[in-house]
Scaffold this motif. Structure first.
Motif, short mmCIF file in Angstrom:
data_model
loop_
_atom_site.label_atom_id
_atom_site.label_comp_id
_atom_site.label_asym_id
_atom_site.label_seq_id
_atom_site.Cartn_x
_atom_site.Cartn_y
_atom_site.Cartn_z
N SER A 1 0.82 -1.22 0.00
CA SER A 1 0.00 0.00 0.00
C SER A 1 0.85 1.26 0.00
O SER A 1 0.44 2.30 -0.51
CB SER A 1 -0.94 0.00 1.21
OG SER A 1 -0.21 -0.03 2.42
N GLY A 2 2.06 1.17 0.56
CA GLY A 2 2.94 2.33 0.56
C GLY A 2 3.36 2.76 -0.83
O GLY A 2 3.79 3.90 -1.04
N ALA A 3 3.22 1.86 -1.81
CA ALA A 3 3.59 2.18 -3.19
C ALA A 3 2.58 3.09 -3.86
O ALA A 3 2.89 3.75 -4.86
CB ALA A 3 3.74 0.90 -4.00
N THR A 4 1.36 3.14 -3.32
CA THR A 4 0.31 3.90 -4.00
C THR A 4 -0.23 5.08 -3.18
O THR A 4 -1.04 5.85 -3.69
CB THR A 4 -0.87 2.98 -4.36
OG1 THR A 4 -1.34 2.31 -3.18
CG2 THR A 4 -0.45 1.94 -5.39
N PRO B 1 -5.82 5.58 -0.31
CA PRO B 1 -5.84 5.67 1.15
C PRO B 1 -4.91 4.67 1.83
O PRO B 1 -4.69 3.56 1.33
CB PRO B 1 -7.30 5.37 1.50
CG PRO B 1 -7.81 4.56 0.36
CD PRO B 1 -7.10 5.08 -0.86
N SER B 2 -4.40 5.07 2.98
CA SER B 2 -3.59 4.19 3.82
C SER B 2 -4.51 3.38 4.73
O SER B 2 -5.73 3.64 4.81
CB SER B 2 -2.63 5.01 4.67
OG SER B 2 -3.37 5.85 5.55
N MET B 3 -3.95 2.42 5.45
CA MET B 3 -4.72 1.67 6.44
C MET B 3 -5.27 2.61 7.51
O MET B 3 -6.40 2.45 7.98
CB MET B 3 -3.84 0.58 7.07
CG MET B 3 -3.49 -0.54 6.14
SD MET B 3 -4.87 -1.70 5.91
CE MET B 3 -4.78 -2.60 7.45
N TRP B 4 -4.47 3.59 7.89
CA TRP B 4 -4.93 4.57 8.89
C TRP B 4 -6.16 5.30 8.39
O TRP B 4 -7.14 5.49 9.12
CB TRP B 4 -3.80 5.58 9.18
CG TRP B 4 -4.21 6.64 10.16
CD1 TRP B 4 -4.10 6.59 11.52
CD2 TRP B 4 -4.81 7.91 9.85
NE1 TRP B 4 -4.61 7.74 12.08
CE2 TRP B 4 -5.05 8.57 11.08
CE3 TRP B 4 -5.18 8.55 8.67
CZ2 TRP B 4 -5.63 9.85 11.15
CZ3 TRP B 4 -5.76 9.80 8.73
CH2 TRP B 4 -5.98 10.45 9.96
N GLU C 1 -6.57 2.09 17.28
CA GLU C 1 -5.49 2.51 16.39
C GLU C 1 -4.98 1.36 15.52
O GLU C 1 -4.01 1.50 14.81
CB GLU C 1 -4.32 3.08 17.22
CG GLU C 1 -4.66 4.34 18.00
CD GLU C 1 -5.09 5.50 17.12
OE1 GLU C 1 -4.63 5.58 15.97
OE2 GLU C 1 -5.92 6.34 17.58
N ASN C 2 -5.66 0.23 15.61
CA ASN C 2 -5.24 -0.96 14.87
C ASN C 2 -6.45 -1.54 14.15
O ASN C 2 -7.30 -2.18 14.76
CB ASN C 2 -4.63 -2.00 15.81
CG ASN C 2 -4.04 -3.19 15.07
OD1 ASN C 2 -4.62 -3.70 14.12
ND2 ASN C 2 -2.88 -3.64 15.52
N PRO D 1 -8.70 -6.65 6.40
CA PRO D 1 -7.64 -6.92 7.40
C PRO D 1 -8.25 -7.33 8.74
O PRO D 1 -8.66 -6.49 9.54
CB PRO D 1 -6.92 -5.56 7.51
CG PRO D 1 -7.92 -4.55 7.07
CD PRO D 1 -8.78 -5.23 6.05
N SER D 2 -8.34 -8.62 8.98
CA SER D 2 -8.84 -9.15 10.25
C SER D 2 -8.41 -10.60 10.36
O SER D 2 -7.88 -11.19 9.42
CB SER D 2 -10.37 -9.07 10.31
OG SER D 2 -10.96 -10.05 9.49
#
Length: 319
Positions: free
Chosen positions: A27-30, A36-39, A57-58, A199-200
């Motif tokens: 995801s950091g590549a885009t 959007p980021s995970m945050w 926060e997770n 993500p779970s």
């Protein structure tokens, strides 16, 4: 001294990637393209889901709670909608010949220009940035579907020559549940659930279903056969991919990581690698910090080079 450092790093890159690497795309590549980021996804769900813990926060830990299981179709649609508009904006930029995506084109063309003329990319992303770039530049690829409306996943679509194999282990914005089967659709349908693995902890259960079972197996095989890794924006948080990559780099398979910031988790997961180059943004403007280890008997070294080599566009000047 700067010139000596540049020569050292350039030579190492060429040596580490002398055989076509397996690309691991995270995801950091885009994020720099507006995805959007995970945050960010976490913040959206805090607003959209009534009983969502707005102090968490997770995201993965939060979505692993049993109380969300009945809401998972709704959650998947919210995640889909949050990614979709930035995804379409990327398409519009590519059509308008935005140079931000030139590094992707250069990377893929370089890989498919050498024998056996195949590039393998494993990604955890749902977005279609890579597909858009390859389609615009008429680069033949497959994600396991044939790209036609309502097409079904077929593992046989992946080839070992004259093709880019794009292995999307967590699904794609194009994939939907249609009558109990995963089908390729070009647009969102309100009554169809996006086929993306959220993500779970339940992602491990979903991964045993088709097409994810086959995709995980394909990614396992690609990692096992890799002679080098070029990792772009991947934080080594995925428990499907990370252990197998760790095993390979511990045995001496070289790895190069490009990212805005090398996280403590990435350092921890890759600490036993024998050969590596980590490129990240320096705190000094216009510089790249590089942490590297040439072989199993060498010391870990850190240097800085002028230029944003941690970004793919600039890195391609070396590779």
């Amino acid at each position: 001294m700067e010139e000596e450092h540049r020569e050292t790093i350039f030579n190492l890159v060429q040596n580490f990637l002398k055989n076509p690497p397996l690309i691991v795309w995270g995801s950091g590549a885009t994020i720099s393209f507006g995805l959007p980021s995970m945050w960010h996804l976490n913040e959206v769900l805090k607003k959209e889901i009534d009983n969502f813990d707005d102090t968490n926060e997770n995201l993965e830990a939060e979505l692993s709670k049993d109380k969300y299981q009945e809401q998972m179709p709704q959650i998947k649609k919210i995640i889909w909608n949050t990614i979709h508009q930035p995804d379409i904006t990327v398409l519009e930029k590519i059509i308008s010949k935005n140079s931000d995506f030139d590094g992707i084109k250069s990377l893929i063309e370089k890989l498919i220009d050498t024998h056996p003329k195949v590039a393998n990319i494993v990604t955890t992303n749902y977005d279609r940035v890579l597909e858009y770039v390859m389609s615009y530049h008429d680069i033949l690829y497959t994600d396991g579907f044939n790209g036609q409306m309502l097409s079904m996943f077929k593992e046989q679509q992946f080839k070992d020559k004259e093709l880019v194999n794009l292995v999307k282990v967590h699904g794609s914005l194009n994939w939907f549940n249609v009558d109990g089967e995963t089908r390729y659709l070009n647009c969102f349908h309100e009554d169809k659930t996006p086929q993306i693995i959220t993500p779970s902890k339940n992602k491990y259960q979903e991964a045993y279903q088709s097409p994810y079972r086959e995709l995980i197996q394909k990614s396992d095989n690609l990692i096992e056969n890799a002679t080098s890794f070029l990792v772009i924006g991947f934080g080594f948080n995925d428990e499907h991919l990370t252990p197998k990559i760790k095993t390979k780099v511990k045995k001496g398979i070289p790895i190069i990581l490009l990212t805005k910031e090398v996280t403590s988790n990435s350092y921890e997961e890759l600490k036993d690698a024998e050969k590596y180059l980590f490129f990240e943004e320096s705190k000094n403007d216009g510089m790249t910090k590089i942490t590297y280890k040439e072989n199993s008997s060498s010391d870990i070294k850190e240097i800085e080079l002028e230029g944003a080599f941690w970004q793919l566009n600039k890195f391609m000047e070396i590779f």
